[in-house]
Write a protein that holds these residues in place. Structure first.
Motif, short mmCIF file in Angstrom:
data_model
loop_
_atom_site.label_atom_id
_atom_site.label_comp_id
_atom_site.label_asym_id
_atom_site.label_seq_id
_atom_site.Cartn_x
_atom_site.Cartn_y
_atom_site.Cartn_z
N SER A 140 -0.79 -13.29 -4.67
CA SER A 140 -1.14 -12.65 -3.40
C SER A 140 0.02 -11.78 -2.91
O SER A 140 -0.19 -10.65 -2.47
N ASP A 141 1.25 -12.29 -3.03
CA ASP A 141 2.42 -11.52 -2.61
C ASP A 141 2.59 -10.28 -3.48
O ASP A 141 2.93 -9.21 -2.99
N ARG A 153 1.32 -22.34 -5.83
CA ARG A 153 2.44 -21.40 -5.90
C ARG A 153 2.04 -20.13 -6.67
O ARG A 153 2.38 -19.03 -6.27
N MET A 207 -0.12 -17.99 -4.42
CA MET A 207 0.70 -17.33 -3.40
C MET A 207 1.51 -16.19 -4.01
O MET A 207 1.63 -15.12 -3.42
#
Length: 75
Positions: free
Chosen positions: A50-51, A44, A47
């Motif tokens: 990355s977002d 998580r 991610m």
């Protein structure tokens, strides 16, 4: 979609009982649960990072160019 099924799960539990004994299984289950929780949390975070990077790239690329907008036309 092929899966283990109920018979396969029962067989795996019986093999685990024979290998580790009934006293060790709860401890193994807790350790597996902690490992899975840490893995999910790490995934998580990756991610989310990355977002955030993708979002900052979009914000930078869509920001107005201040040098162009502040220049005055020659009179």
């Amino acid at each position: 979609m092929s899966g283990i099924g109920a018979g396969g799960i029962i067989l795996l539990v019986l093999i685990a009982l024979l290998l580790f004994g009934p006293n060790k299984l709860p401890e193994l289950g807790r350790a597996f649960g902690r490992t899975l929780r840490e893995f999910k949390s790490g995934a998580r975070e990756i991610m989310d990072d990355s977002d955030a990077k993708d979002k900052s790239r979009v914000e930078v690329s869509t920001a107005p160019d201040t040098e162009k907008t502040n220049k005055r036309l020659p009179e």
